[in-house]
Every structure is written in structure tokens, then in C-alpha cells.
Design a protein around this motif. Structure first.
Motif, PDB file in Angstrom:
ATOM      1  N   SER A 135      -1.501  -8.825  -8.135  1.00  0.00           N
ATOM      2  CA  SER A 135      -0.486  -8.169  -8.032  1.00  0.00           C
ATOM      3  C   SER A 135       0.650  -8.664  -6.975  1.00  0.00           C
ATOM      4  O   SER A 135       1.757  -8.377  -6.991  1.00  0.00           O
ATOM      5  CB  SER A 135      -0.626  -6.751  -7.859  1.00  0.00           C
ATOM      6  N   SER A 136       0.038  -9.652  -5.866  1.00  0.00           N
ATOM      7  CA  SER A 136       1.031 -10.148  -5.035  1.00  0.00           C
ATOM      8  C   SER A 136       1.638 -11.343  -5.481  1.00  0.00           C
ATOM      9  O   SER A 136       2.573 -11.850  -4.870  1.00  0.00           O
ATOM     10  CB  SER A 136       0.111 -10.397  -3.691  1.00  0.00           C
ATOM     11  N   ILE A 137       1.463 -11.818  -6.765  1.00  0.00           N
ATOM     12  CA  ILE A 137       2.129 -13.032  -7.357  1.00  0.00           C
ATOM     13  C   ILE A 137       3.299 -12.538  -7.907  1.00  0.00           C
ATOM     14  O   ILE A 137       3.442 -11.936  -8.956  1.00  0.00           O
ATOM     15  CB  ILE A 137       1.012 -13.631  -8.329  1.00  0.00           C
ATOM     16  N   VAL A 138       4.464 -12.482  -7.269  1.00  0.00           N
ATOM     17  CA  VAL A 138       5.765 -12.148  -7.864  1.00  0.00           C
ATOM     18  C   VAL A 138       6.879 -13.035  -7.614  1.00  0.00           C
ATOM     19  O   VAL A 138       6.736 -14.040  -6.874  1.00  0.00           O
ATOM     20  CB  VAL A 138       6.178 -10.994  -6.875  1.00  0.00           C
ATOM     21  N   TRP A 139       7.820 -12.778  -8.091  1.00  0.00           N
ATOM     22  CA  TRP A 139       9.029 -13.792  -8.199  1.00  0.00           C
ATOM     23  C   TRP A 139       8.602 -15.185  -9.011  1.00  0.00           C
ATOM     24  O   TRP A 139       7.935 -15.346  -9.817  1.00  0.00           O
ATOM     25  CB  TRP A 139       9.773 -13.819  -6.994  1.00  0.00           C
ATOM     26  N   ASP A 140       9.067 -16.107  -8.311  1.00  0.00           N
ATOM     27  CA  ASP A 140       8.942 -17.625  -8.499  1.00  0.00           C
ATOM     28  C   ASP A 140       7.445 -17.856  -8.489  1.00  0.00           C
ATOM     29  O   ASP A 140       6.957 -18.892  -9.090  1.00  0.00           O
ATOM     30  CB  ASP A 140       9.798 -18.473  -7.672  1.00  0.00           C
ATOM     31  N   SER A 141       6.815 -17.326  -7.756  1.00  0.00           N
ATOM     32  CA  SER A 141       5.181 -17.226  -7.695  1.00  0.00           C
ATOM     33  C   SER A 141       4.491 -17.174  -8.899  1.00  0.00           C
ATOM     34  O   SER A 141       3.598 -18.113  -9.173  1.00  0.00           O
ATOM     35  CB  SER A 141       4.604 -16.301  -6.504  1.00  0.00           C
TER      36      SER A 141
ATOM     37  N   THR B  49       0.800  -1.212  -0.181  1.00  0.00           N
ATOM     38  CA  THR B  49      -0.129  -0.076   0.077  1.00  0.00           C
ATOM     39  C   THR B  49       0.937   1.315  -0.019  1.00  0.00           C
ATOM     40  O   THR B  49       0.649   2.381  -0.709  1.00  0.00           O
ATOM     41  CB  THR B  49      -0.598   0.021   1.089  1.00  0.00           C
ATOM     42  N   LEU B  50       2.071   1.412   0.791  1.00  0.00           N
ATOM     43  CA  LEU B  50       2.618   2.408   0.667  1.00  0.00           C
ATOM     44  C   LEU B  50       3.711   2.732  -0.278  1.00  0.00           C
ATOM     45  O   LEU B  50       3.942   3.897  -0.490  1.00  0.00           O
ATOM     46  CB  LEU B  50       3.398   2.227   2.447  1.00  0.00           C
ATOM     47  N   LEU B  51       4.132   1.633  -0.871  1.00  0.00           N
ATOM     48  CA  LEU B  51       5.086   1.685  -1.941  1.00  0.00           C
ATOM     49  C   LEU B  51       4.811   1.330  -3.123  1.00  0.00           C
ATOM     50  O   LEU B  51       3.885   0.158  -3.282  1.00  0.00           O
ATOM     51  CB  LEU B  51       6.517   0.709  -1.323  1.00  0.00           C
ATOM     52  N   SER B  52       5.446   1.630  -4.189  1.00  0.00           N
ATOM     53  CA  SER B  52       5.073   1.135  -5.648  1.00  0.00           C
ATOM     54  C   SER B  52       5.998  -0.051  -5.936  1.00  0.00           C
ATOM     55  O   SER B  52       7.259   0.258  -5.647  1.00  0.00           O
ATOM     56  CB  SER B  52       5.240   2.329  -6.611  1.00  0.00           C
ATOM     57  N   PRO B  53       5.532  -1.124  -6.484  1.00  0.00           N
ATOM     58  CA  PRO B  53       6.321  -2.122  -6.818  1.00  0.00           C
ATOM     59  C   PRO B  53       7.521  -1.687  -7.909  1.00  0.00           C
ATOM     60  O   PRO B  53       7.266  -0.962  -8.757  1.00  0.00           O
ATOM     61  CB  PRO B  53       5.484  -3.455  -7.347  1.00  0.00           C
ATOM     62  N   TYR B  54       8.691  -2.416  -7.781  1.00  0.00           N
ATOM     63  CA  TYR B  54       9.782  -2.097  -8.936  1.00  0.00           C
ATOM     64  C   TYR B  54       9.270  -2.621 -10.188  1.00  0.00           C
ATOM     65  O   TYR B  54       9.489  -2.042 -11.138  1.00  0.00           O
ATOM     66  CB  TYR B  54      10.936  -3.025  -8.432  1.00  0.00           C
ATOM     67  N   ASP B  55       8.583  -3.816 -10.341  1.00  0.00           N
ATOM     68  CA  ASP B  55       8.312  -4.420 -11.508  1.00  0.00           C
ATOM     69  C   ASP B  55       6.620  -4.457 -11.235  1.00  0.00           C
ATOM     70  O   ASP B  55       6.044  -5.030 -10.425  1.00  0.00           O
ATOM     71  CB  ASP B  55       8.649  -5.645 -11.723  1.00  0.00           C
ATOM     72  N   THR B  56       5.865  -3.855 -12.185  1.00  0.00           N
ATOM     73  CA  THR B  56       4.425  -3.647 -12.110  1.00  0.00           C
ATOM     74  C   THR B  56       3.703  -4.779 -13.082  1.00  0.00           C
ATOM     75  O   THR B  56       2.665  -4.678 -13.493  1.00  0.00           O
ATOM     76  CB  THR B  56       3.949  -2.295 -12.663  1.00  0.00           C
ATOM     77  N   SER B  57       4.576  -5.875 -13.729  1.00  0.00           N
ATOM     78  CA  SER B  57       3.944  -6.588 -14.543  1.00  0.00           C
ATOM     79  C   SER B  57       3.256  -7.756 -14.115  1.00  0.00           C
ATOM     80  O   SER B  57       2.825  -8.779 -14.845  1.00  0.00           O
ATOM     81  CB  SER B  57       5.124  -7.111 -15.491  1.00  0.00           C
ATOM     82  N   ALA B  58       3.386  -8.139 -12.548  1.00  0.00           N
ATOM     83  CA  ALA B  58       2.600  -9.283 -11.941  1.00  0.00           C
ATOM     84  C   ALA B  58       1.388  -9.541 -12.526  1.00  0.00           C
ATOM     85  O   ALA B  58       1.257 -10.790 -12.610  1.00  0.00           O
ATOM     86  CB  ALA B  58       2.804  -9.015 -10.672  1.00  0.00           C
ATOM     87  N   PRO B  59       0.274  -8.522 -12.702  1.00  0.00           N
ATOM     88  CA  PRO B  59      -0.887  -9.028 -13.048  1.00  0.00           C
ATOM     89  C   PRO B  59      -1.238  -9.321 -14.461  1.00  0.00           C
ATOM     90  O   PRO B  59      -2.105 -10.146 -14.878  1.00  0.00           O
ATOM     91  CB  PRO B  59      -1.620  -7.816 -12.823  1.00  0.00           C
TER      92      PRO B  59
ATOM     93  N   LEU C  51      10.806  -6.053   0.600  1.00  0.00           N
ATOM     94  CA  LEU C  51      11.844  -5.982  -0.852  1.00  0.00           C
ATOM     95  C   LEU C  51      10.731  -7.137  -1.468  1.00  0.00           C
ATOM     96  O   LEU C  51      10.485  -6.791  -2.746  1.00  0.00           O
ATOM     97  CB  LEU C  51      13.075  -6.467  -0.362  1.00  0.00           C
ATOM     98  N   PHE C  52      10.566  -8.237  -0.936  1.00  0.00           N
ATOM     99  CA  PHE C  52      10.054  -9.363  -1.946  1.00  0.00           C
ATOM    100  C   PHE C  52       8.683  -9.049  -2.303  1.00  0.00           C
ATOM    101  O   PHE C  52       8.515  -9.145  -3.420  1.00  0.00           O
ATOM    102  CB  PHE C  52       9.858 -10.819  -1.006  1.00  0.00           C
ATOM    103  N   SER C  53       7.917  -8.438  -1.514  1.00  0.00           N
ATOM    104  CA  SER C  53       6.685  -8.217  -1.924  1.00  0.00           C
ATOM    105  C   SER C  53       6.406  -6.969  -2.929  1.00  0.00           C
ATOM    106  O   SER C  53       5.374  -6.884  -3.732  1.00  0.00           O
ATOM    107  CB  SER C  53       5.609  -7.875  -0.615  1.00  0.00           C
ATOM    108  N   ASN C  54       7.176  -6.132  -3.195  1.00  0.00           N
ATOM    109  CA  ASN C  54       7.421  -5.138  -4.152  1.00  0.00           C
ATOM    110  C   ASN C  54       8.331  -5.642  -5.440  1.00  0.00           C
ATOM    111  O   ASN C  54       8.808  -4.581  -6.028  1.00  0.00           O
ATOM    112  CB  ASN C  54       7.925  -3.835  -3.515  1.00  0.00           C
ATOM    113  N   PHE C  55       8.779  -6.691  -5.405  1.00  0.00           N
ATOM    114  CA  PHE C  55       9.328  -7.145  -6.528  1.00  0.00           C
ATOM    115  C   PHE C  55      10.795  -6.784  -6.578  1.00  0.00           C
ATOM    116  O   PHE C  55      11.522  -6.490  -7.530  1.00  0.00           O
ATOM    117  CB  PHE C  55       8.492  -7.041  -7.917  1.00  0.00           C
TER     118      PHE C  55
END
Length: 493
Positions: free
Chosen positions: A84-90, A36-46, A485-489
Motif C-alpha cells: 500500500s506504500s507503493i504509490v505514484w511513480d513507485s 495510520t491516521l488517514l485514509s489514502p485518496y486512492d486505495t488501488s496501490a495493492p 500528501l505523497f504517502s496517502n496518494f
């Protein structure tokens, strides 16, 4: 009277369950907060392109109908938040659950977690597809599976610790430490660490309970979850080694080696079958010029090729100056592992260097609980299993009496800890010399000796309190850092 006797066991298990649930709620809350507070580094998750084939997790629904369902969900914002919470190996695990194995590199991710996600999304959580969309339901299924499984792992670790350490207070401390372990973010995300830990720790508990068949099944499932699950066969190798000594030198029979070999083979089967499945899909039916290089090898090993070719995994290949920050990131968990091994070897050299064959008399009973060592043999395998189950029941696998007397000479320095110490040593060496070293934090995070040793040093005279602060500060820092870090890619471990 009965209630009084059972209350310590019930109270400790309840505390472990509460701690596990609270820790998961904390981690999930931190994920939501940082997202909520930060913007993810990679927004391609969805982003979710169509599957390459119609072989999706819902075979009776074609792609066009799935797209229409996706466009008419009732709560698209909620579905988008989950996606949007599906990041990295997820991303890989959810994609495999949805579309199967489409690319060669996806075979690095073993199928147990995707199969569980697909099953849950098509059954219990299927009514949510029109509400949040299919991919969001797949992601939600992964979160539900792993967070529930984590609570079960914590309970198994407590029961295992009680039997091995013969100290339910130390077992409680170790289990609570695990609940707030530094790799917590991965146990609440869509990663295979949780299922691997469940079947590894659960299999170990069933092994010491004398339930070899169940232990083989659980260890096999751990190898169906992560490739390093096949290393759990080492426990049966260790057991067979001692039983063979018993058979050869005391009873003049060596058939136990065959039984141990068969158990190990059963543990290897799921992993080997999956490699054969990959060979069938990628190699068969193609001309030699169109085959991937590993298909032409004398022993085609898909997993090794993928790890080396796509991720650069190999012996000493990560020893580069630019990777020093990653070595620094992994240094706390590797230091803890090294200290736990060295401390055990230093204080119990006769056990460590003899691989348990020269355990002192005061350690024989604890060793027998774990692996039925030769000195505590009985007339048959069935009697050994029965004796182990009785000892487990007495020492804490079932309800512990309040007046149960603890042995000051056992605990972390017991001979029963030795196989776990050797297992941890092999895993730590692999993480340091072969793998991307930063994954050591989650790679080793399931290992019981880490928490047994931390629990042990926290109660040591003099420096125990200081070490307790250090261990808890390390865990808290990595939970905060990982959830951020992880949750924001951003890169973590």
C-alpha cells in the motif's frame, strides 16, 4: 598527534552519517504515522494484475506458481502494508522490476532502479518472498536501496563540499541541510532521485579528484537512472573548453577536444542504448499503419514522445492559469536557485560572465582543483590529474589536519563553484519553462549549489540568522507536507 589531526574530518563525516540516518528514520516514521491516521485518496496501490508475459523478475517460476505463493504468505498483513506504500511513480518502478517494460509509457522510467530492485529481491531479500509476498519484497527492496543510497550521497556531498568550499564547517552545514531537504519524501520512497543524486554527486567528486574514468562511469549511470543525467556531460564540456584553450593558445595542440568528446559520448551511451531498446521492442516487426507516430520520425526519440504525448511536457505548455498553484508550490526551490545564481553573478561577474577564463589570481588554485584551468596547466594530462589529486588530498578529500587554514576569499564565491552554478541554472530553466513545474522541488533537490548558498547566507552578518530560520522552516514544512500528501496518494510534487 595523528588522531588529533584526523578527528575533525572523522567527526564531521560521522555527524553527516548520523544526520542522514536520523532524517530517513524521521521521514519513514512520518509515512507510517500518516498512513495510520488517514485514509489514502486512492486505495488501488495493492492491486497487482498478472504480467502480460512470463518475463517476470523470477524467470524460473511460472505465473500460476507465483499466484500460489502470493496466497500462502506467512504475514499477509505486513505484505499488504508494504504494497500500500507503493504509490505514484513507485508503481511503475516496481511493476517494471516485476514484469519488465509492458507498455509504451513505461519507457519514461529508466531501468537502473528497477534493475537494482529486481537484483536485490532475487538475492538478499529472496527468503522474504514466502513471508510477505513477491511484490512486497520488490517494494521493500526499493525502500532499502534508496534509503541506504541516501546516506552515501550525504557523505559524498560533504567530501565534495570540503574540496570546493575549503571550509569543513560550511560543508557540514550544507550536508546537514541536504539530509533534511524539502524533497526528502522522494529520497525515502521508490523513486529514482536517490540513485541519480548518488551518481551525479559521486561523479562530480571523482571528477575533481582527477579520476576521469570513474567520473565518466558514474555520470553514465546517472543517465541510466534519470534522463537529466546526460546533462552531467556538461561538466566535461566545460573542462574540455578550458583545456582546449590551454592546448591551442599555450601549447599549440588541440587533441584534448577528442578526449572530451569521447567522455561525453560515453555518458550518453546508456540513455541512447535504452532508447534503441525501446525502438526495437515497440517499432520493429510492426506494419507502418500499426506503428506509434514517433517510430516514423526521421530521428525517433521515444523519451521525448512519451513526455509530450502522455504527460503534456513541452516548452511553455504548462503556462496556464489553472497551474498557478503548482507554480506556487515550486516557487521556494526556484527562488532559492535564482538567488544563488544571481548572488554569484553579482558578486563575481568577472568569473561568471567570462565562464572562468578571467578568474582573478586568488581564485586560480580553486579553479585548478576542479577543471585544471589553462593558467594552472602542467606538462601533461597525467601531471594535471596528479596535481589535482594532491590538491584534493591537501584540501580535504582525505583526512583534514586540524590546523588547516581556511581562505576567506573562497567558499561559495570560488571559481570552482561556477560549473555547478551553470548546471543549476540550466536545470532550473528547464524545470520552469519545459517540465511540470511542481516537480522542480525534487528535480533540483540534489544540486550542491543550493545547499552551499544556503550554508553561505546562514553565516552572513546581520540577516544570516533570519535566513537560517526561513530555510529550515521551508524544509520542515515540505517534509511534513510531503510525507502527509505523497504517502496517502494526494498530489504533491
Amino acid at each position: 598527534m595523528t588522531q588529533t589531526k584526523t578527528s575533525p574530518k572523522l567527526h564531521h563525516e560521522t555527524t553527516v552519517i548520523k544526520s542522514a540516518i536520523i532524517s530517513r528514520l524521521i521521514v519513514l516514521t512520518l509515512i507510517l504515522l500518516w498512513r495510520t491516521l488517514l485514509s489514502p485518496y486512492d486505495t488501488s496501490a495493492p492491486i497487482n494484475p498478472n504480467c502480460l508475459s512470463n518475463n517476470t523478475s523470477q524467470p524460473n517460476v511460472d505465473l500460476q506458481q507465483q499466484q500460489q505463493q502470493q496466497q500462502h504468505v506467512l504475514l499477509p498483513s505486513l505484505g499488504s502494508a508494504i504494497e500500500s506504500s507503493i504509490v505514484w511513480d513507485s508503481v511503475y518502478f516496481v511493476r517494471i522490476a516485476q514484469c519488465g517494460y509492458e507498455y509504451e509509457q513505461t519507457y519514461a522510467f529508466l531501468p537502473l532502479l528497477p534493475l537494482c530492485i529486481s537484483l536485490l529481491s532475487r538475492t538478499v531479500l529472496a527468503p522474504l518472498v514466502p513471508v510477505i509476498g513477491q511484490r512486497a519484497v520488490l517494494g521493500l527492496s526499493g525502500f532499502v536501496i534508496n534509503n541506504i543510497a541516501f546516506v552515501i550521497v550525504a557523505v559524498y556531498l560533504y567530501r565534495l563540499s570540503v574540496v570546493i568550499l575549503k571550509d569543513h564547517d560550511a560543508a557540514l552545514r550544507a550536508s546537514i541541510l541536504f539530509c533534511f531537504n524539502p524533497a526528502s519524501i522522494f529520497y525515502s520512497s521508490i523513486y529514482s532521485e536517490t540513485l541519480y543524486a548518488l551518481f551525479s554527486v559521486g561523479g562530480l567528486y571523482h571528477l575533481i579528484s582527477g579520476k576521469d574514468v570513474i567520473a565518466v562511469l558514474w555520470f553514465a549511470l546517472s543517465g541510466f537512472s534519470r534522463s537529466n543525467g546526460i546533462i552531467n556531460a556538461g561538466y566535461f564540456c566545460f573542462q574540455t573548453m578550458h583545456q582546449a584553450y590551454d592546448a591551442i593558445f599555450l601549447r599549440k595542440r588541440a587533441f584534448v577536444v577528442v578526449g572530451g568528446a569521447l567522455r561525453c559520448i560515453c555518458i550518453f551511451v546508456p540513455f541512447v542504448a535504452f532508447q534503441a531498446y525501446g525502438y526495437n521492442n515497440i517499432c520493429l516487426g510492426h506494419l507502418p499503419n500499426n506503428m506509434s507516430p514517433w517510430c516514423k520520425a526521421r530521428v525517433p526519440l521515444l523519451y521525448n514522445y512519451i513526455q509530450s504525448h502522455y504527460w503534456g511536457v513541452g516548452f511553455l505548455r504548462y503556462f496556464q492559469v489553472k497551474q498557478l498553484p503548482n507554480f506556487l508550490l515550486a516557487s521556494p526551490i526556484l527562488s532559492l536557485a535564482l538567488c544563488s545564481i544571481v548572488h554569484y553573478a553579482k558578486l563575481k561577474p568577472e568569473i561568471f560572465f567570462s565562464l572562468g577564463f578571467c578568474a582573478p589570481p586568488e581564485h586560480k588554485d580553486s579553479a585548478a582543483v576542479f577543471f585544471s584551468f589553462a593558467e594552472n596547466s602542467s606538462n601533461s594530462r597525467e601531471n594535471r590529474n596528479l596535481k589535482a589529486r594532491k590538491q584534493v588530498t591537501k584540501d580535504g578529500a582525505s583526512l583534514l589536519p586540524e590546523e588547516y587554514k581556511l581562505s576567506a576569499k573562497q567558499g561559495y564565491l570560488s571559481a570552482a563553484v561556477l560549473p555547478c552554478i551553470l548546471h543549476l541554472g540550466f536545470m532550473a530553466a528547464t524545470a520552469f519553462f519545459v517540465m511540470h513545474v511542481q516537480v522542480a522541488t525534487r528535480f533540483l533537490s540534489f544540486s550542491p549549489p543550493l545547499y552551499w548558498f544556503a550554508s553561505y547566507i546562514m553565516k552572513s552578518p546581520g540577516t544570516g540568522k533570519r535566513w537560517g530560520y526561513i530555510v529550515w522552516a521551508y524544509s520542515a514544512a515540505y517534509i511534513l507536507l510531503g510525507s502527509l500528501l505523497f504517502s496517502n496518494f494526494y498530489p504533491f510534487t
